[in-house]
Design a protein around this motif. Structure first.
Motif, PDB file in Angstrom:
ATOM      1  N   LYS A 431       0.821  -1.207   0.000  1.00 45.75           N
ATOM      2  CA  LYS A 431       0.000   0.000   0.000  1.00 45.75           C
ATOM      3  C   LYS A 431       0.859   1.263   0.000  1.00 45.75           C
ATOM      4  O   LYS A 431       0.488   2.277  -0.600  1.00 45.75           O
ATOM      5  CB  LYS A 431      -0.916  -0.002   1.234  1.00 45.75           C
ATOM      6  N   GLU A 432       2.016   1.187   0.661  1.00 47.29           N
ATOM      7  CA  GLU A 432       2.915   2.345   0.667  1.00 47.29           C
ATOM      8  C   GLU A 432       3.425   2.634  -0.736  1.00 47.29           C
ATOM      9  O   GLU A 432       3.462   3.793  -1.174  1.00 47.29           O
ATOM     10  CB  GLU A 432       4.080   2.083   1.608  1.00 47.29           C
ATOM     11  N   LYS A 433       3.789   1.592  -1.458  1.00 48.49           N
ATOM     12  CA  LYS A 433       4.238   1.785  -2.837  1.00 48.49           C
ATOM     13  C   LYS A 433       3.104   2.338  -3.703  1.00 48.49           C
ATOM     14  O   LYS A 433       3.319   3.173  -4.580  1.00 48.49           O
ATOM     15  CB  LYS A 433       4.738   0.468  -3.419  1.00 48.49           C
ATOM     16  N   GLN A 434       1.881   1.863  -3.442  1.00 55.43           N
ATOM     17  CA  GLN A 434       0.737   2.364  -4.199  1.00 55.43           C
ATOM     18  C   GLN A 434       0.507   3.846  -3.928  1.00 55.43           C
ATOM     19  O   GLN A 434       0.228   4.627  -4.829  1.00 55.43           O
ATOM     20  CB  GLN A 434      -0.511   1.564  -3.833  1.00 55.43           C
ATOM     21  N   THR A 435       0.669   4.237  -2.662  1.00 55.76           N
ATOM     22  CA  THR A 435       0.508   5.648  -2.310  1.00 55.76           C
ATOM     23  C   THR A 435       1.580   6.504  -2.969  1.00 55.76           C
ATOM     24  O   THR A 435       1.319   7.609  -3.471  1.00 55.76           O
ATOM     25  CB  THR A 435       0.558   5.818  -0.785  1.00 55.76           C
ATOM     26  N   LEU A 436       2.810   5.984  -2.971  1.00 55.98           N
ATOM     27  CA  LEU A 436       3.898   6.725  -3.606  1.00 55.98           C
ATOM     28  C   LEU A 436       3.628   6.911  -5.091  1.00 55.98           C
ATOM     29  O   LEU A 436       3.809   7.998  -5.650  1.00 55.98           O
ATOM     30  CB  LEU A 436       5.220   5.984  -3.406  1.00 55.98           C
ATOM     31  N   ALA A 437       3.169   5.854  -5.755  1.00 53.77           N
ATOM     32  CA  ALA A 437       2.883   5.946  -7.191  1.00 53.77           C
ATOM     33  C   ALA A 437       1.744   6.913  -7.461  1.00 53.77           C
ATOM     34  O   ALA A 437       1.756   7.655  -8.447  1.00 53.77           O
ATOM     35  CB  ALA A 437       2.547   4.561  -7.747  1.00 53.77           C
ATOM     36  N   ALA A 438       0.739   6.923  -6.551  1.00 56.63           N
ATOM     37  CA  ALA A 438      -0.380   7.844  -6.744  1.00 56.63           C
ATOM     38  C   ALA A 438       0.055   9.289  -6.594  1.00 56.63           C
ATOM     39  O   ALA A 438      -0.411  10.177  -7.307  1.00 56.63           O
ATOM     40  CB  ALA A 438      -1.487   7.529  -5.733  1.00 56.63           C
ATOM     41  N   ASN A 439       0.997   9.526  -5.677  1.00 57.60           N
ATOM     42  CA  ASN A 439       1.469  10.890  -5.463  1.00 57.60           C
ATOM     43  C   ASN A 439       2.515  11.315  -6.474  1.00 57.60           C
ATOM     44  O   ASN A 439       2.816  12.499  -6.593  1.00 57.60           O
ATOM     45  CB  ASN A 439       2.055  11.027  -4.048  1.00 57.60           C
ATOM     46  N   MET A 440       3.111  10.342  -7.202  1.00 61.08           N
ATOM     47  CA  MET A 440       4.131  10.690  -8.190  1.00 61.08           C
ATOM     48  C   MET A 440       3.561  11.573  -9.289  1.00 61.08           C
ATOM     49  O   MET A 440       4.241  12.424  -9.844  1.00 61.08           O
ATOM     50  CB  MET A 440       4.716   9.426  -8.817  1.00 61.08           C
ATOM     51  N   SER A 441       2.271  11.381  -9.606  1.00 57.42           N
ATOM     52  CA  SER A 441       1.672  12.204 -10.655  1.00 57.42           C
ATOM     53  C   SER A 441       1.561  13.650 -10.234  1.00 57.42           C
ATOM     54  O   SER A 441       1.483  14.545 -11.062  1.00 57.42           O
ATOM     55  CB  SER A 441       0.285  11.648 -11.009  1.00 57.42           C
ATOM     56  N   ASP A 442       1.546  13.921  -8.915  1.00 57.64           N
ATOM     57  CA  ASP A 442       1.471  15.288  -8.430  1.00 57.64           C
ATOM     58  C   ASP A 442       2.837  15.905  -8.222  1.00 57.64           C
ATOM     59  O   ASP A 442       2.971  17.117  -8.155  1.00 57.64           O
ATOM     60  CB  ASP A 442       0.710  15.334  -7.090  1.00 57.64           C
ATOM     61  N   SER A 443       3.863  15.063  -8.086  1.00 54.58           N
ATOM     62  CA  SER A 443       5.176  15.580  -7.698  1.00 54.58           C
ATOM     63  C   SER A 443       5.835  16.406  -8.781  1.00 54.58           C
ATOM     64  O   SER A 443       6.709  17.207  -8.503  1.00 54.58           O
ATOM     65  CB  SER A 443       6.112  14.420  -7.333  1.00 54.58           C
ATOM     66  N   GLY A 444       5.407  16.219 -10.057  1.00 56.86           N
ATOM     67  CA  GLY A 444       6.061  16.956 -11.128  1.00 56.86           C
ATOM     68  C   GLY A 444       5.311  18.171 -11.602  1.00 56.86           C
ATOM     69  O   GLY A 444       5.640  18.743 -12.621  1.00 56.86           O
ATOM     70  N   VAL A 445       4.301  18.590 -10.865  1.00 60.21           N
ATOM     71  CA  VAL A 445       3.493  19.709 -11.337  1.00 60.21           C
ATOM     72  C   VAL A 445       4.320  20.957 -11.502  1.00 60.21           C
ATOM     73  O   VAL A 445       4.232  21.658 -12.486  1.00 60.21           O
ATOM     74  CB  VAL A 445       2.315  19.941 -10.355  1.00 60.21           C
ATOM     75  N   ALA A 446       5.144  21.284 -10.504  1.00 61.10           N
ATOM     76  CA  ALA A 446       5.909  22.534 -10.533  1.00 61.10           C
ATOM     77  C   ALA A 446       7.388  22.304 -10.802  1.00 61.10           C
ATOM     78  O   ALA A 446       8.187  23.185 -10.573  1.00 61.10           O
ATOM     79  CB  ALA A 446       5.726  23.288  -9.214  1.00 61.10           C
ATOM     80  N   ASN A 447       7.775  21.097 -11.260  1.00 57.96           N
ATOM     81  CA  ASN A 447       9.188  20.838 -11.524  1.00 57.96           C
ATOM     82  C   ASN A 447       9.715  21.749 -12.616  1.00 57.96           C
ATOM     83  O   ASN A 447      10.761  22.365 -12.476  1.00 57.96           O
ATOM     84  CB  ASN A 447       9.393  19.374 -11.922  1.00 57.96           C
ATOM     85  N   PHE A 448       8.995  21.800 -13.734  1.00 57.43           N
ATOM     86  CA  PHE A 448       9.412  22.631 -14.857  1.00 57.43           C
ATOM     87  C   PHE A 448       8.657  23.955 -14.788  1.00 57.43           C
ATOM     88  O   PHE A 448       7.429  23.984 -14.913  1.00 57.43           O
ATOM     89  CB  PHE A 448       9.136  21.921 -16.183  1.00 57.43           C
ATOM     90  N   MET A 449       9.400  25.013 -14.595  1.00 60.50           N
ATOM     91  CA  MET A 449       8.792  26.319 -14.380  1.00 60.50           C
ATOM     92  C   MET A 449       9.500  27.338 -15.265  1.00 60.50           C
ATOM     93  O   MET A 449      10.722  27.432 -15.267  1.00 60.50           O
ATOM     94  CB  MET A 449       8.938  26.712 -12.908  1.00 60.50           C
ATOM     95  N   GLN A 450       8.719  28.062 -16.046  1.00 60.63           N
ATOM     96  CA  GLN A 450       9.286  29.079 -16.921  1.00 60.63           C
ATOM     97  C   GLN A 450       9.679  30.297 -16.093  1.00 60.63           C
ATOM     98  O   GLN A 450       8.849  30.904 -15.429  1.00 60.63           O
ATOM     99  CB  GLN A 450       8.297  29.473 -18.013  1.00 60.63           C
ATOM    100  N   THR A 451      10.947  30.645 -16.129  1.00 66.49           N
ATOM    101  CA  THR A 451      11.465  31.754 -15.322  1.00 66.49           C
ATOM    102  C   THR A 451      11.683  33.020 -16.134  1.00 66.49           C
ATOM    103  O   THR A 451      11.727  34.106 -15.570  1.00 66.49           O
ATOM    104  CB  THR A 451      12.791  31.346 -14.662  1.00 66.49           C
ATOM    105  N   ILE A 452      11.878  32.901 -17.434  1.00 67.03           N
ATOM    106  CA  ILE A 452      12.018  34.067 -18.314  1.00 67.03           C
ATOM    107  C   ILE A 452      11.067  33.886 -19.485  1.00 67.03           C
ATOM    108  O   ILE A 452      11.081  32.841 -20.144  1.00 67.03           O
ATOM    109  CB  ILE A 452      13.459  34.232 -18.830  1.00 67.03           C
ATOM    110  N   TYR A 453      10.231  34.870 -19.735  1.00 70.23           N
ATOM    111  CA  TYR A 453       9.289  34.832 -20.844  1.00 70.23           C
ATOM    112  C   TYR A 453       9.884  35.589 -22.029  1.00 70.23           C
ATOM    113  O   TYR A 453      10.366  36.707 -21.877  1.00 70.23           O
ATOM    114  CB  TYR A 453       7.947  35.428 -20.434  1.00 70.23           C
ATOM    115  N   GLY A 454       9.831  34.943 -23.191  1.00 67.37           N
ATOM    116  CA  GLY A 454      10.395  35.557 -24.381  1.00 67.37           C
ATOM    117  C   GLY A 454       9.629  36.796 -24.795  1.00 67.37           C
ATOM    118  O   GLY A 454       8.393  36.809 -24.799  1.00 67.37           O
TER     119      GLY A 454
END
Length: 738
Positions: A431-454
């Motif tokens: 169940k812990e692995k299942q919880t981790l996998a379920a939360n993995m889809s949320d973990s990358g929401v803000a990983n890639f963030m545009q810091t300079i706009y062209g």
């Protein structure tokens, strides 16, 4: 190859080299004449690889090599055909729908028979929109889609055209990826660099979601399997109690169906232990993230409306997920609702900076999210721990009844308890692995963030046309120079006096330049001296005079001229020396002893009498000798010719031949010159050496020294007392002093 010789080669070819440079300049001018002005825009994206602001769900070790691989993967994905084609679809849809397109193309100019002329634009837009929404590529084997591909190429939005002007790179060794794009339209450049990041994020999220769903399906089956094993263990213990100890138990216990309650309590305890393990791990990660964020923000910022909406959706997701787990994680409708809530959370999740938002505000927003998540998890953790205490108390009461009623069955029950404990741990881990996998889809929401706009560039990029033309000019000079130096390197001919001495190690007594005897006669070149000539400009005549002086200074009067190879200029040089000596009032006799090539006899129309003449007495009779001597037409120079043939002097000359009496000729002549056959192919010279006082070797500067020449040169070392030295003939005027 000497440096001075290289300089002389370049100086000799200077006009050709200059022409090559001017040609390069002209080509660069023509190629850059039609260049259009390009406007460059830049955008920047933070990856979150080196400084993560998300909840970490695994103990990652910061590894520089792994980070480099991640950055390479990101850059490769950004420039991949999938992402570039999504961008091209967006560009073409924008141009086809806008009143002010970036690129204007007149499809009427398409070639006859082209599918573009019959293309329905509305249908084409639908096809592109469908491909864009479904993240699929156009297929060239489908007729309608092939026409759309041609349309994209006509607008120059295809992958090859975009990649030529696109540059994606990691900024030094930081967490940022820079994206540059150059085009003739500043608005187009800004649009590309901004939307490329969006398309990459969309593609990345889609790919990650697909992987997460695949992982969830596999983990769901694992959890169900572990749950079934745990239920089997609990059911086995329940059956044992019913079969073995039900007759000895308290009637109240049996009547109240306590055994069934024990099974339920054990299953509930296992679920709560698994939940506590997951919640404890998540709480530790949140505390770690909050500690890292303290360096970025001191006071948490008030959450904005988006954050409040995100918290509400997150709470709904957590409640529904708990219900989904309690019901056995098998309801597809609930699972679909969970996926919908997850998609909504991604759409409203804080993505870092908007226009004008600073990094501190973003860190404060993240701190607010983490704090709210911490409160939710702590509440769930306390509730779970309370339930664990309740289940354990109930199980303790039931076990005390059973232990007191059936002492003999205690050991068997302990075995069941151990098996249930192991099964509980396995179920908790799954169940812990299942919880981790379920939360993995949320973990990358803000990983890639545009810091300079062209932004659209105000001024075009420098064309650097003058620099390109200068580089082409100097490139032409360098290439031409290298080519001539390379050709000179490949040319293994002697060329210069210094190279001759280095290659042969022979004494050089003179150098003679190359002259064109087709334009003038050799006799005229040497003997005709104009009385009114004030300047001595005839270099050939002057070099002969130097050689004449060297020969006179040796004291040798009977001289054999030879060479290692034919065509070295022996015949010409023999006559030239004789004519030059005649100018200084010296009488010279030339004897043609080159039986393999009697050019001396032919050039001077001499009588071929050498092979037949024989001295009858021991004393030479000059009266009889005069019959075989032919005047050359130059005062004081005579010649004795030969027939020539396939024989050597020792084979053809009579017993008392003329050469044995050469010293007696010196009473009438100051010098006697003999020409010998080339040493490499004939032995004539070696047989004639005994009749000469000195040997002079002739080498042409245009020839190459081969191994046979080196072997012949060794022969000169065996006649050191007679060897006068070498003469380098046919030297270019530019190489005379080198």
């Amino acid at each position: 190859m000497e440096l001075l010789y290289v300089f002389r080669i370049l100086n000799r070819k200077k006009w050709i080299i200059a022409g090559a440079g001017l040609l390069g300049l002209l080509v660069a001018f023509l190629l850059t004449m039609g260049n259009k002005k390009l406007y460059k825009s830049q955008s920047q994206m933070s990856t979150g690889f080196t400084v993560s602001e998300q909840i970490k769900l695994s103990e990652d070790i910061f590894n520089m090599s792994q980070i480099d691989v991640k950055f390479n993967n990101v850059i490769e994905n950004i420039t991949s055909p999938k992402v570039i084609n999504l961008l091209s679809y967006k560009l073409i849809l924008r141009d086809l729908s806008s009143q002010d397109p970036f690129t204007k193309v007149d499809l009427k100019d398409a070639k006859d028979g082209s599918e573009l002329k019959s293309l329905n634009m509305e249908q084409a837009k639908k096809i592109i929109a469908n491909k864009y929404d479904s993240l699929l590529l156009l297929a060239s084997n489908v007729k309608q889609e092939k026409a759309v591909i041609e349309l994209i190429k006509a607008y120059k939005y295809d992958m090859e055209s975009i990649k030529k002007r696109l540059f994606v790179t990691r900024y030094q060794r930081t967490d940022y990826v820079n994206i540059f794009f150059s085009s003739e339209n500043p608005e187009l450049s800004a649009f590309v660099v901004n939307n490329l990041i969006k398309e990459f994020q969309r593609y990345y999220d889609h790919t990650k979601r697909e992987r997460s769903i695949e992982s969830m399906v596999a983990l769901d089956s694992m959890v169900k399997k572990r749950k079934a094993e745990l239920d089997d263990k609990i059911a086995a213990k329940s059956r044992f109690l019913q079969d073995s100890v039900v007759s000895t138990l308290d009637p109240n216990l049996v009547g109240a169906n306590k055994l069934s309650q024990m099974s339920m309590n054990e299953a509930g305890l296992a679920d709560q232990l698994s939940l506590v393990s997951n919640l404890t791990y998540q709480l530790e990660q949140i505390n770690l993230q909050l500690q890292n964020l303290k360096t970025d923000v001191t006071t948490p910022a008030a959450p904005v409306n988006d954050n409040q909406q995100y918290f509400a959706l997150r709470k709904q997701y957590n409640d529904l997920y708990d219900e989904y787990i309690k019901n056995g994680a098998s309801d597809p409708a609930v699972k679909q609702r969970l996926e919908d809530l997850q998609t909504k959370m991604k759409s409203v999740a804080p993505t870092g900076t908007t226009t004008g938002t600073t990094n501190n505000n973003y860190a404060a927003s993240q701190q607010s999210i983490l704090t709210q998540n911490k409160i939710d998890i702590e509440g769930k953790l306390r509730a779970a721990q309370s339930k664990i205490g309740f289940y354990r108390s109930k199980l303790g009461e039931a076990n005390s009844f059973i232990s007191s009623a059936t002492p003999k069955a205690t050991s068997k029950l302990e075995q069941f308890d151990k098996e249930i404990e192991v099964a509980t741990l396995e179920y908790t881990s799954a169940k812990e692995k299942q919880t981790l996998a379920a939360n993995m889809s949320d973990s990358g929401v803000a990983n890639f963030m545009q810091t300079i706009y062209g932004q659209p560039a105000l001024n075009p990029e420098p064309s650097k046309r003058l620099m390109v033309m200068a580089l082409c000019f100097f490139g032409g000079l360098v290439l031409a120079s290298v080519l001539f130096i390379f050709l000179a390197y490949l040319d293994q001919s002697i060329q210069t006096p210094s190279q001759f001495q280095r290659q042969t190690d022979l004494k050089l007594v003179g150098t003679i330049n190359n002259i064109n005897l087709k334009a003038t006669n050799l006799k005229e070149q040497i003997t005709q001296i104009e009385s009114d000539e004030a300047n001595r400009k005839n270099s050939f005549r002057e070099l002969l005079r130097k050689l004449r002086y060297e020969i006179e200074s040796t004291g040798k009067r009977i001289i054999l001229l030879t060479s290692t190879e034919p065509q070295q200029g022996k015949t010409t040089l023999t006559q030239a020396l004789a004519f030059s000596l005649s100018l200084s009032k010296k009488r010279v006799l030339i004897i043609d002893t080159n039986f393999c090539n009697n050019d001396l006899t032919a050039y001077n129309d001499a009588q071929p009498t050498l092979e037949q003449f024989s001295v009858t007495d021991e004393k030479l009779d000059f009266a009889s000798v005069e019959k075989i001597i032919t005047p050359t037409g130059v005062e004081n120079v005579d010649i004795i010719g030969c027939k020539g043939g396939d024989y050597t002097p020792s084979e053809i000359l009579p017993k008392n031949h003329l050469l044995k009496f050469l010293p007696q000729f010196l009473k009438k002549y100051d010098f006697i010159f003999m020409e010998g056959a080339p040493l490499n192919g004939y032995t004539d010279t070696k047989e004639l050496v005994q009749y000469a006082d000195g040997v002079l070797a002739i080498f042409a500067a245009t020839s190459e020294l081969k191994q046979a020449d080196k072997e012949s040169i060794k022969f000169f070392g065996t006649i050191k007392d007679k060897f006068l030295g070498a003469v380098l003939n046919k030297v270019d005027d530019e190489n005379l002093t080198n």
